[in-house]
Scaffold this motif. Structure first.
Motif, mmCIF file in Angstrom:
data_model
loop_
_atom_site.group_PDB
_atom_site.id
_atom_site.type_symbol
_atom_site.label_atom_id
_atom_site.label_comp_id
_atom_site.label_asym_id
_atom_site.label_seq_id
_atom_site.Cartn_x
_atom_site.Cartn_y
_atom_site.Cartn_z
ATOM 1 N N TRP A 61 -22.478 6.597 -29.787
ATOM 2 C CA TRP A 61 -21.259 7.367 -30.047
ATOM 3 C C TRP A 61 -20.530 6.861 -31.285
ATOM 4 O O TRP A 61 -20.046 7.657 -32.094
ATOM 5 C CB TRP A 61 -20.353 7.291 -28.822
ATOM 6 C CG TRP A 61 -19.116 8.123 -28.927
ATOM 7 C CD1 TRP A 61 -19.011 9.478 -28.798
ATOM 8 C CD2 TRP A 61 -17.787 7.656 -29.211
ATOM 9 N NE1 TRP A 61 -17.705 9.883 -28.983
ATOM 10 C CE2 TRP A 61 -16.932 8.782 -29.228
ATOM 11 C CE3 TRP A 61 -17.243 6.405 -29.438
ATOM 12 C CZ2 TRP A 61 -15.576 8.683 -29.468
ATOM 13 C CZ3 TRP A 61 -15.879 6.304 -29.673
ATOM 14 C CH2 TRP A 61 -15.066 7.431 -29.687
ATOM 15 N N LEU A 62 -20.455 5.550 -31.467
ATOM 16 C CA LEU A 62 -19.772 4.993 -32.638
ATOM 17 C C LEU A 62 -20.458 5.410 -33.929
ATOM 18 O O LEU A 62 -19.797 5.726 -34.924
ATOM 19 C CB LEU A 62 -19.722 3.467 -32.537
ATOM 20 C CG LEU A 62 -18.777 2.900 -31.471
ATOM 21 C CD1 LEU A 62 -19.002 1.402 -31.300
ATOM 22 C CD2 LEU A 62 -17.324 3.175 -31.832
ATOM 23 N N LEU A 63 -21.786 5.436 -33.919
ATOM 24 C CA LEU A 63 -22.513 5.861 -35.116
ATOM 25 C C LEU A 63 -22.264 7.338 -35.393
ATOM 26 O O LEU A 63 -21.998 7.736 -36.525
ATOM 27 C CB LEU A 63 -24.014 5.606 -34.937
ATOM 28 C CG LEU A 63 -24.908 6.040 -36.105
ATOM 29 C CD1 LEU A 63 -24.568 5.234 -37.355
ATOM 30 C CD2 LEU A 63 -26.377 5.874 -35.760
ATOM 31 N N LEU B 171 -17.417 5.508 -36.675
ATOM 32 C CA LEU B 171 -16.390 4.538 -36.317
ATOM 33 C C LEU B 171 -16.951 3.111 -36.392
ATOM 34 O O LEU B 171 -18.155 2.899 -36.249
ATOM 35 C CB LEU B 171 -15.877 4.814 -34.896
ATOM 36 C CG LEU B 171 -15.098 6.122 -34.716
ATOM 37 C CD1 LEU B 171 -14.796 6.358 -33.245
ATOM 38 C CD2 LEU B 171 -13.806 6.105 -35.529
ATOM 39 N N PRO B 172 -16.084 2.120 -36.577
ATOM 40 C CA PRO B 172 -16.538 0.734 -36.716
ATOM 41 C C PRO B 172 -17.241 0.211 -35.461
ATOM 42 O O PRO B 172 -16.820 0.479 -34.336
ATOM 43 C CB PRO B 172 -15.239 -0.043 -36.974
ATOM 44 C CG PRO B 172 -14.279 0.965 -37.497
ATOM 45 C CD PRO B 172 -14.638 2.249 -36.812
ATOM 46 N N VAL B 173 -18.277 -0.587 -35.657
ATOM 47 C CA VAL B 173 -18.993 -1.194 -34.542
ATOM 48 C C VAL B 173 -18.089 -2.176 -33.797
ATOM 49 O O VAL B 173 -18.321 -2.493 -32.625
ATOM 50 C CB VAL B 173 -20.259 -1.914 -35.063
ATOM 51 C CG1 VAL B 173 -21.003 -2.609 -33.934
ATOM 52 C CG2 VAL B 173 -21.182 -0.916 -35.737
ATOM 53 N N ALA B 174 -17.036 -2.629 -34.457
ATOM 54 C CA ALA B 174 -16.110 -3.569 -33.822
ATOM 55 C C ALA B 174 -15.456 -2.981 -32.572
ATOM 56 O O ALA B 174 -14.953 -3.709 -31.718
ATOM 57 C CB ALA B 174 -15.031 -3.986 -34.825
ATOM 58 N N ARG C 99 -17.015 -1.606 -30.220
ATOM 59 C CA ARG C 99 -18.055 -1.475 -29.191
ATOM 60 C C ARG C 99 -17.590 -1.911 -27.801
ATOM 61 O O ARG C 99 -17.706 -1.168 -26.826
ATOM 62 C CB ARG C 99 -19.284 -2.288 -29.606
ATOM 63 C CG ARG C 99 -20.470 -2.107 -28.667
ATOM 64 C CD ARG C 99 -21.572 -3.086 -29.019
ATOM 65 N NE ARG C 99 -22.836 -2.725 -28.414
ATOM 66 C CZ ARG C 99 -23.665 -3.606 -27.857
ATOM 67 N NH1 ARG C 99 -23.330 -4.873 -27.837
ATOM 68 N NH2 ARG C 99 -24.814 -3.217 -27.332
ATOM 69 N N GLN C 100 -17.061 -3.149 -27.689
ATOM 70 C CA GLN C 100 -16.695 -3.649 -26.365
ATOM 71 C C GLN C 100 -15.550 -2.850 -25.763
ATOM 72 O O GLN C 100 -15.514 -2.623 -24.543
ATOM 73 C CB GLN C 100 -16.317 -5.132 -26.445
ATOM 74 C CG GLN C 100 -16.169 -5.792 -25.072
ATOM 75 C CD GLN C 100 -17.446 -5.693 -24.239
ATOM 76 O OE1 GLN C 100 -18.535 -5.981 -24.712
ATOM 77 N NE2 GLN C 100 -17.313 -5.264 -22.988
ATOM 78 N N GLN C 101 -14.597 -2.401 -26.598
ATOM 79 C CA GLN C 101 -13.511 -1.584 -26.091
ATOM 80 C C GLN C 101 -14.045 -0.281 -25.500
ATOM 81 O O GLN C 101 -13.584 0.165 -24.444
ATOM 82 C CB GLN C 101 -12.526 -1.247 -27.225
ATOM 83 C CG GLN C 101 -11.682 -2.426 -27.684
ATOM 84 C CD GLN C 101 -10.777 -2.022 -28.831
ATOM 85 O OE1 GLN C 101 -11.072 -2.294 -29.990
ATOM 86 N NE2 GLN C 101 -9.695 -1.373 -28.522
ATOM 87 N N ILE C 102 -15.014 0.326 -26.181
ATOM 88 C CA ILE C 102 -15.580 1.582 -25.693
ATOM 89 C C ILE C 102 -16.341 1.348 -24.392
ATOM 90 O O ILE C 102 -16.243 2.138 -23.442
ATOM 91 C CB ILE C 102 -16.508 2.210 -26.751
ATOM 92 C CG1 ILE C 102 -15.706 2.578 -28.005
ATOM 93 C CG2 ILE C 102 -17.200 3.443 -26.198
ATOM 94 C CD1 ILE C 102 -14.591 3.563 -27.767
ATOM 95 N N VAL C 103 -17.105 0.251 -24.320
ATOM 96 C CA VAL C 103 -17.841 -0.067 -23.085
ATOM 97 C C VAL C 103 -16.865 -0.251 -21.923
ATOM 98 O O VAL C 103 -17.066 0.291 -20.826
ATOM 99 C CB VAL C 103 -18.702 -1.331 -23.280
ATOM 100 C CG1 VAL C 103 -19.281 -1.791 -21.941
ATOM 101 C CG2 VAL C 103 -19.833 -1.050 -24.258
ATOM 102 N N ASP C 104 -15.780 -1.011 -22.157
ATOM 103 C CA ASP C 104 -14.782 -1.223 -21.103
ATOM 104 C C ASP C 104 -14.150 0.099 -20.678
ATOM 105 O O ASP C 104 -13.898 0.331 -19.483
ATOM 106 C CB ASP C 104 -13.693 -2.186 -21.593
ATOM 107 C CG ASP C 104 -14.226 -3.602 -21.810
ATOM 108 O OD1 ASP C 104 -15.304 -3.915 -21.274
ATOM 109 O OD2 ASP C 104 -13.567 -4.370 -22.541
#
Length: 520
Positions: free
Chosen positions: A227-229, A233-236, A238-243
């Motif tokens: 989804w980020l790709l 959007l920035p890979v940074a 990632r963890q926020q999106i997973v949470d």
């Protein structure tokens, strides 16, 4: 379409333009369900009707407007005048126009809008229940019984999920719920596929709401990466999106499935605290990010800031006797405001046009103004190339012996190049990939362009690094399509530089790696 080929409407939600030889010339993606009809007009516009209740208008392969209906659009056709007639499953044929004198009166428009709202309300379900059967906000006055307990309530035309916070004794808002996994037939659809969840994600900073699809069977980390790709959007994040996914899908205790097979090696997943599993039978590789299909663009602009900065610079030039002749007149300043007004109104891109003088004005400003003042005008060109008519006018300035785009590239990359000029110019080039009319020019000058910006990979400016890596990724997509092996080799070499650069931003490295993976 005369002199081009023929169009097809597909069950997979796409529209394709074919050459008489059977080669696909263009693919248009935007519908979320079966496309029942497609038609073309002499002006070059295309209209399509779909089960997703929309008739979409396309220009140069880009959807420029969607016409929502209170039911499936069985057919859509152009009239000679350029107006569009649609046949809807509610039994009504409607004529759509851009001619002011033919538009329906406000009462009819309001009645139609009401019909759309009523249809949505009658069809909308949340978690398998009809929206109008959900409790109202007053249900939140009752406390929850356990920490994390969820409750869905009706807020206007939406179902919104709340979770009970036991420690603070309050209901915390989770977000809008499109639908849950119950009732396969009612599962939400996004880009032609059904999902257990389609979340609305608001990343702030004036950005539009993004749609995040997710199935309970998905690996949330894979879903976040993909989804980020896709959303640039920035890979940074990632963890926020997973949470976010785990909380809103009720999977707070997520753990990897031991039967998972690594798509690259075929081996089992590593589980902390447990012995490694033996390698499984090699599976057929399933690559999520490569080869990259489609291009990325930078399509968000702070128009008010651009206008403010251009006006400020223009006043500075006007007050300087040595540079007064380079400043814009009041009429030209007004025209820049008109350009911005057109660019802001994205829903009418198919019906709005620029004058030749508009393009000439922006290019004149870029050529005449001092380097330190160029960047807001370049940024305006970045958005203008995403407008179908704006792009068609700009290409006239690059298809002759006086290639003004190459002149701009030369000017911004001269000694003591300013990061703001480099950033906005690279973003212009990135956005050119969106319009097929520029593909020949981009391919023809790929070596010159990549050489000019080759030092951007080591820039301390992270935004510039990201723009440059996006340029390489778009070039990888284009040159693979064109089977240009020499060009692919140059892009690969440039992408490897970023991958090997210790100080490169993580998002820039990620895009360079996607480019490398696509090329090899």
């Amino acid at each position: 379409m005369p002199d081009l080929g023929f169009l097809s409407a597909s069950h997979d939600g796409s529209i394709r333009l074919w050459a008489q030889s059977g080669e696909v010339l263009l693919e248009m993606i935007g519908h979320t369900s079966i496309v029942y009809s497609v038609d073309a007009h002499a002006s070059g516009l295309i209209v399509s009707g779909s089960e997703d209740r929309h008739a979409k208008i396309w220009k140069d392969g880009v959807c420029v407007q969607s016409l929502e209906h209170p039911g499936c659009v069985w057919d859509a056709k152009f009239l000679e005048s350029g107006d569009i007639v649609t046949a809807c499953s509610d039994g009504v044929a409607r004529v759509w126009t851009v001619r002011d004198g033919m538009i329906a009166d406000q009462m009819e428009i309001d009645a139609f809008d009401s019909l759309i709202s009523q249809y949505k309300l009658s069809r909308k379900k949340v978690g398998g229940m009809k929206l109008d059967e959900l409790p109202g906000l007053d249900a939140l006055t009752l406390p929850g019984t356990s920490d994390g307990q969820t409750k869905v309530v009706r807020e206007g035309d939406n179902g919104v999920a709340y979770a009970w916070n036991m420690s603070e004794q309050r209901w915390d808002k989770i977000g809008e719920v499109v639908d849950g996994p119950d009732g396969v037939g009612d599962r939400p659809i996004l880009d032609g596929a059904q999902y257990d969840f389609v979340f609305d994600v608001d990343i702030g900073d004036g950005e539009p709401i993004r749609k995040l699809p997710y199935n309970r069977s998905d690996n949330p980390y894979d879903a976040a990466d993909k989804w980020l790709l896709k959303e640039n959007l920035p890979v940074a994040y990632r963890q926020q999106i997973v949470d976010f996914i785990l909380q809103n899908s009720g999977q707070k205790d997520f753990s990897f499935n031991p039967s998972f097979r690594d798509p690259f090696t075929g081996a089992n997943a590593y589980v902390p605290g447990q012995p490694s599993h033996a390698a499984a039978t090699p599976a057929k590789p399933l690559y999520k990010h490569i080869p990259k299909r489609g291009v990325l663009v930078f399509d968000v602009a702070q128009y008010d800031g651009i206008l403010k900065k251009m006006t400020e610079f223009n006043n500075t030039l006007r007050s300087d006797p040595a540079n007064t002749d380079k400043s814009m007149t009041e009429a030209e300043v007004s025209r820049v405001g008109a350009i911005v007004k057109i660019l802001k109104d994205t829903s009418h891109y198919h019906a709005t046009n620029f004058a030749d003088m508009d393009i000439a004005l922006l290019l004149k400003v870029i050529q005449a103004w001092p380097p330190a003042m160029m960047f807001p005008a370049i940024d305006l060109v970045r958005m203008l190339v995403l407008h179908p008519h704006g792009a068609s006018l700009l290409i006239k300035h690059v298809e002759n012996n006086n290639d003004l785009l190459l002149d701009v590239i030369k000017k911004v990359t001269e000694d003591s190049a300013l990061p703001a000029n480099l950033l906005t110019t690279v973003r212009v080039l990135v956005n050119l990939f969106k319009n097929p009319s520029f593909h020949y020019w981009l391919q023809r000058h790929h070596s010159q362009i990549l050489d000019a910006f080759s030092n951007c990979y080591s820039s301390p400016n992270k935004n510039l690094q990201l723009a440059y890596s996006t340029l390489l990724l778009n070039y990888a997509v284009l040159l693979i399509e064109k089977k240009d092996q020499e060009g692919q080799a140059q892009v690969l070499s440039a992408a490897l530089q970023i991958a090997e650069e210790e100080g490169a931003d993580v998002d820039s490295k990620f895009r360079s790696l996607v480019a490398i993976g696509s090329l090899v």
